[in-house]
Design an enzyme around this catalytic site. Structure first.
Site, PDB file in Angstrom:
ATOM      1  N   ASP A  92     -23.165   9.796 -10.003  1.00 22.91           N
ATOM      2  CA  ASP A  92     -23.590   8.510  -9.629  1.00 22.91           C
ATOM      3  C   ASP A  92     -22.491   7.879  -8.463  1.00 22.91           C
ATOM      4  O   ASP A  92     -21.405   8.401  -8.308  1.00 22.91           O
ATOM      5  CB  ASP A  92     -23.508   7.650 -10.732  1.00 22.91           C
ATOM      6  CG  ASP A  92     -22.176   7.483 -11.344  1.00 22.91           C
ATOM      7  OD1 ASP A  92     -21.359   6.985 -10.656  1.00 22.91           O
ATOM      8  OD2 ASP A  92     -21.973   7.999 -12.518  1.00 22.91           O
TER       9      ASP A  92
ATOM     10  N   SER B  52      -7.348   2.672  -3.604  1.00 23.72           N
ATOM     11  CA  SER B  52      -6.126   3.040  -3.090  1.00 23.72           C
ATOM     12  C   SER B  52      -5.044   3.456  -4.274  1.00 23.72           C
ATOM     13  O   SER B  52      -4.151   4.206  -4.231  1.00 23.72           O
ATOM     14  CB  SER B  52      -5.096   1.743  -2.667  1.00 23.72           C
ATOM     15  OG  SER B  52      -5.652   1.429  -1.323  1.00 23.72           O
TER      16      SER B  52
ATOM     17  N   ASP C 234       1.224   4.205  -2.819  1.00 26.67           N
ATOM     18  CA  ASP C 234       0.571   5.265  -2.470  1.00 26.67           C
ATOM     19  C   ASP C 234       2.010   6.572  -2.910  1.00 26.67           C
ATOM     20  O   ASP C 234       1.873   7.788  -3.318  1.00 26.67           O
ATOM     21  CB  ASP C 234       0.396   5.724  -0.998  1.00 26.67           C
ATOM     22  CG  ASP C 234      -0.840   4.896  -0.793  1.00 26.67           C
ATOM     23  OD1 ASP C 234      -1.755   4.675  -1.581  1.00 26.67           O
ATOM     24  OD2 ASP C 234      -1.202   4.652   0.461  1.00 26.67           O
TER      25      ASP C 234
ATOM     26  N   GLU D 209       1.045  -1.221  -0.071  1.00 26.06           N
ATOM     27  CA  GLU D 209       0.192  -0.161   0.114  1.00 26.06           C
ATOM     28  C   GLU D 209       0.849   1.310   0.093  1.00 26.06           C
ATOM     29  O   GLU D 209       0.685   2.144  -0.741  1.00 26.06           O
ATOM     30  CB  GLU D 209      -0.883  -0.010   1.326  1.00 26.06           C
ATOM     31  CG  GLU D 209      -1.781   1.267   1.516  1.00 26.06           C
ATOM     32  CD  GLU D 209      -2.758   1.367   0.171  1.00 26.06           C
ATOM     33  OE1 GLU D 209      -3.602   0.579   0.063  1.00 26.06           O
ATOM     34  OE2 GLU D 209      -2.821   2.613  -0.359  1.00 26.06           O
TER      35      GLU D 209
ATOM     36  N   ASP E  91     -17.256  12.143 -17.951  1.00 25.36           N
ATOM     37  CA  ASP E  91     -18.502  11.456 -17.323  1.00 25.36           C
ATOM     38  C   ASP E  91     -18.394  10.133 -17.702  1.00 25.36           C
ATOM     39  O   ASP E  91     -18.281   9.756 -18.823  1.00 25.36           O
ATOM     40  CB  ASP E  91     -19.618  12.031 -17.858  1.00 25.36           C
ATOM     41  CG  ASP E  91     -20.832  11.957 -16.737  1.00 25.36           C
ATOM     42  OD1 ASP E  91     -20.678  11.076 -15.965  1.00 25.36           O
ATOM     43  OD2 ASP E  91     -22.069  12.267 -17.281  1.00 25.36           O
ATOM     44  N   ILE E  92     -18.352   9.259 -16.569  1.00 25.52           N
ATOM     45  CA  ILE E  92     -18.415   7.880 -16.728  1.00 25.52           C
ATOM     46  C   ILE E  92     -19.828   7.365 -16.777  1.00 25.52           C
ATOM     47  O   ILE E  92     -20.624   7.539 -15.394  1.00 25.52           O
ATOM     48  CB  ILE E  92     -17.453   7.192 -15.469  1.00 25.52           C
ATOM     49  CG1 ILE E  92     -16.281   7.617 -15.492  1.00 25.52           C
ATOM     50  CG2 ILE E  92     -17.555   5.632 -15.866  1.00 25.52           C
ATOM     51  CD1 ILE E  92     -15.264   7.767 -16.745  1.00 25.52           C
TER      52      ILE E  92
ATOM     53  N   GLY F 109     -23.824  12.008 -15.368  1.00 23.79           N
ATOM     54  CA  GLY F 109     -23.885  13.027 -14.385  1.00 23.79           C
ATOM     55  C   GLY F 109     -23.314  12.377 -13.122  1.00 23.79           C
ATOM     56  O   GLY F 109     -22.485  11.086 -13.234  1.00 23.79           O
TER      57      GLY F 109
END
Ligand SMILES: *[C@@H]1O[C@H](CO)[C@@H](O)[C@H](O)[C@H]1NC(C)=O
Ligand SMILES: *[C@@H]1O[C@H](CO)[C@@H](O)[C@H](O)[C@H]1NC(C)=O
Ligand SMILES: *[C@@H]1O[C@H](CO)[C@@H](O)[C@H](O)[C@H]1NC(C)=O
Ligand SMILES: *[C@@H]1O[C@H](CO)[C@@H](O)[C@H](O)[C@H]1NC(C)=O
Ligand SMILES: *[C@@H]1O[C@H](CO)[C@@H](O)[C@H](O)[C@H]1NC(C)=O
Ligand SMILES: *[C@@H]1O[C@H](CO)[C@@H](O)[C@H](O)[C@H]1NC(C)=O
Ligand SMILES: *[C@@H]1O[C@H](CO)[C@@H](O)[C@H](O)[C@H]1NC(C)=O
Ligand SMILES: *[C@@H]1O[C@H](CO)[C@@H](O)[C@H](O)[C@H]1NC(C)=O
Length: 578
Positions: A559, A496, A303, A299, A538-539, A557
């Site tokens: 979600d 992550s 990062d 992790e 926009d997905i 829009g």
């Protein structure tokens, strides 16, 4: 811990399995009832399933408590935060300084007097832990604590790890402190000892950075490397120039960020950068960052590699939070109080750890959320991963209702969900999203959320809180990220990966703003949902299954799987007035 989707799980025998997010203590129900006019906090159903009582705590053991005092004016803090973060406000970006922000949450004179009288009468020395003085620290023995708080501190064994902790199943606040003290930590909130496996790493063949900056390489469909994100989101490769613009990355659970792995990562994927570019290190609660290859954390490596490796030359600080805080909740508190005490905290903070909202008493979550608001009012952007369990949050087993993830649900942070695929870019099936049970829909997203809910209709009625704060706010790629871990190449997945990616976009925009003599972006959401709303890809495909449902669908829009969408740097730059 079983991650919701088995594709994210790899065998326990594989040494390189790492968490995206922290699994915190299993469901904690912290009820409160009134007994003898004093305030009682009690766990309803005994310790969490993973813990068993092995005996009473040794009476002489000294416990370090943090006491939360009632904050004087959290509503004023919220108003001040919106005043500086709404583009339409006269005070937009006129950030508060440390003392101005702290003033709103400083306890009232009445509260201080009640608490000080009690401490004096008990002959207890307290330390002030925050600039506002809303958290105090005291050290008292187990026998003293049992007496002060009418508690029964016991030793609890964590059956999976054998680690032990001292907690109580209930405690009482002295009568004269009711209304002045909201919480004593740690008491009934159990620590996290599981290393949650919600994100997997699997061996990968390294791909060389592709040269094209304008075309998204076809290979990005199988493996995400920095050049994929740069071309997908128009993220510049030019180095940042402003040393006063800082980028904070937090690490918990003995996750250490490895510099040699970062060097190999940069050498492989950012040949245009010096491979000796690195991060600086700060410690909270005795946190360390040893550099032996075997100490590297998956992790922490994700990062740092996707911040240093994307936010080219933005000074990046890895903040390692030690375990003395008793798990992630205490760590979240200590790291944010550490930053609040700084005169110039980093302008962007990214955190890829979280837990289920219902694991914390509201008073604790609210206090953390107000700490994020203070930093926001001071011009800091706080980003948290939305979680990797779809609508089930971090739920290991079955869930009767959708499980919101904290701190993503705090209205004063920017929650980052995940997407996958490039053609089309689709909502990540694991991307957590939904609605808070703690906080109402904030005004900045009311219109976006109500559009979504009217499209949803009666579907899932009763499974989620239609009046709650919707999350995530935004998203970015989160699947098939190539990383270097113990000098080998792995593929990683989870929000992550998305969170440092989105945070890097903000850190680079801040560099340009600072270079232009402008203030940083600060608390992002009011800007994201207004002036910047059309600066996103926009997905509109994908869903986030969980709790035995197919989850929410991504739509045109906002979600609750991809938020407003993924960033378009060029458009965001224009929306930021650059
Ligand atoms: C917020 O802005 C309004 C309008 O400028 C002002 O009247 C108010 O005092 C401000 N509130 C805070 C808490 O700063
Ligand atoms: C409590 O003990 C810790 C060390 O365990 C120390 O750092 C802290 O200053 C002490 N706090 C008070 C109020 O004495
Ligand atoms: C604590 O849990 C560990 C791991 O399950 C077990 O080996 C150990 O015997 C337990 N200790 C006690 C005192 O119950
Ligand atoms: C880093 O760059 C130097 C100079 O170009 C090179 O000699 C070295 O091999 C590189 N190291 C890694 C780990 O890529
Ligand atoms: C580094 O890791 C190796 C392999 O796990 C171990 O043998 C060695 O003792 C470690 N060195 C230090 C200084 O921790
Ligand atoms: C739903 O959210 C609101 C805050 O918006 C809260 O007051 C209410 O308690 C929540 N409902 C449940 C069932 O948690
Ligand atoms: C999931 O739903 C199916 C069909 O409604 C039902 O048969 C099954 O028992 C449910 N599983 C769980 C774990 O709730
Ligand atoms: C999601 O979209 C699919 C395909 O269009 C549809 O069958 C399903 O009902 C939708 N689910 C929700 C919750 O809107």
């Amino acid at each position: 811990m079983v991650a919701y989707n088995s594709i994210l799980l790899i065998s326990q025998m594989t040494p390189s399995v790492f968490t995206a997010l922290a699994l915190l203590a299993p469901l904690l129900t912290s009820g409160s009832t009134v007994r003898s006019a004093a305030h009682v906090h009690r766990r309803a159903n005994g310790p969490p399933a993973d813990f068993t009582l092995v005996g009473v705590a040794p009476t002489n053991t000294v416990l370090s408590f943090r006491l939360a005092l009632t904050q004087s004016n959290p509503a004023g803090l919220e108003e001040a935060l919106y005043n500086v973060s709404m583009p339409s406000s006269l005070a937009y970006k006129k950030y508060l300084d440390k003392a101005e922000a702290a003033r709103f949450v400083s306890p009232s004179a009445d509260t201080l007097s009640a608490v000080n009288s009690w401490l004096q009468a008990q002959n207890i020395h307290a330390a002030t832990l925050t600039p506002a003085g809303d958290w105090l620290g005291i050290n008292v023995s187990v026998s003293r604590a049992n007496d002060l708080f009418d508690a029964e501190f016991g030793v609890y064994n964590h059956t999976r790890t054998g680690l032990q902790t001292i907690r109580t199943l209930s405690y009482t606040i002295p009568e004269e402190l009711v209304g002045h003290m909201t919480l004593v930590y740690p008491t009934t909130t159990f620590p996290e000892f599981n290393s949650m496996i919600s994100l997997s790493l699997r061996p990968a063949i390294p791909r060389r950075a592709e040269a094209s900056k304008t075309l998204v390489a076809a290979s990005c469909a199988e493996a995400i490397i920095p050049s994929c994100l740069q071309s997908l989101y128009s993220i510049p490769t030019t180095p940042a120039t402003q040393s006063s613009n800082q980028f904070g990355v937090t690490g918990f659970f003995d996750e250490y960020a490895n510099q040699a792995d970062l060097q190999t990562f940069l050498g492989t994927y950012r040949p245009d950068m010096s491979n000796s570019t690195t991060f600086s290190f700060e410690s909270v609660d005795g946190g360390i960052n040893p550099q032996n290859a075997s100490d590297a954390g998956g992790e922490a490596n994700i990062d740092t590699q996707y911040t240093v490796g994307l936010a080219t030359d933005v000074p990046t600080i890895f903040i390692s939070v030690g375990q003395s805080s008793g798990g992630a909740w205490g760590g979240f508190l200590d790291v944010i109080n550490y930053l609040l005490s700084q005169d110039s905290p980093p302008q962007v903070l990214t955190t890829s750890y979280a837990g289920n909202e219902d694991e914390l008493p509201f008073s604790f979550a609210d206090n953390l959320c107000n700490a994020y608001a203070q930093l926001g009012a001071r011009g800091v952007s706080i980003l948290f991963a939305s979680g990797d369990g779809g609508v089930s949050g971090w739920q290991a087993g079955t869930c009767d209702t959708f499980v919101p993830v904290f701190p993503a649900t705090c209205p004063f942070v920017t929650a980052v969900g995940a997407t996958e695929g490039i053609n089309p870019e689709t909502g990540g099936y694991f991307s957590s999203g939904g609605f808070s049970n703690f906080w109402a829909t904030p005004s900045y997203q009311k219109s976006a959320v109500s559009t979504y809910l009217s499209h949803l209709g009666d579907t899932y009625s009763g499974l989620y809180n239609a009046s709650g704060r919707g999350f995530p706010d935004v998203s970015a790629q989160g699947l098939n990220f190539e990383i270097v871990y113990e000098q080998d190449f792995y593929s990683a997945a989870g929000t992550s990966c998305s969170t440092p990616t989105f945070a890097s976009v903000i850190a680079l925009l801040n560099d340009e703003l600072v270079a232009a003599g402008e203030p940083s972006l600060g608390f992002l959401n009011p800007w994201l949902y207004s002036s910047a709303a059309s600066a996103f890809n926009d997905i509109t495909t994908g869903s986030n299954p969980g709790c035995n449902t197919t989850g929410f669908n991504a739509t045109a829009g906002w979600d609750p799987i991809t938020g407003l969408g993924t960033p378009d740097y060029i458009k965001l730059r224009a929306a930021a007035g650059l």
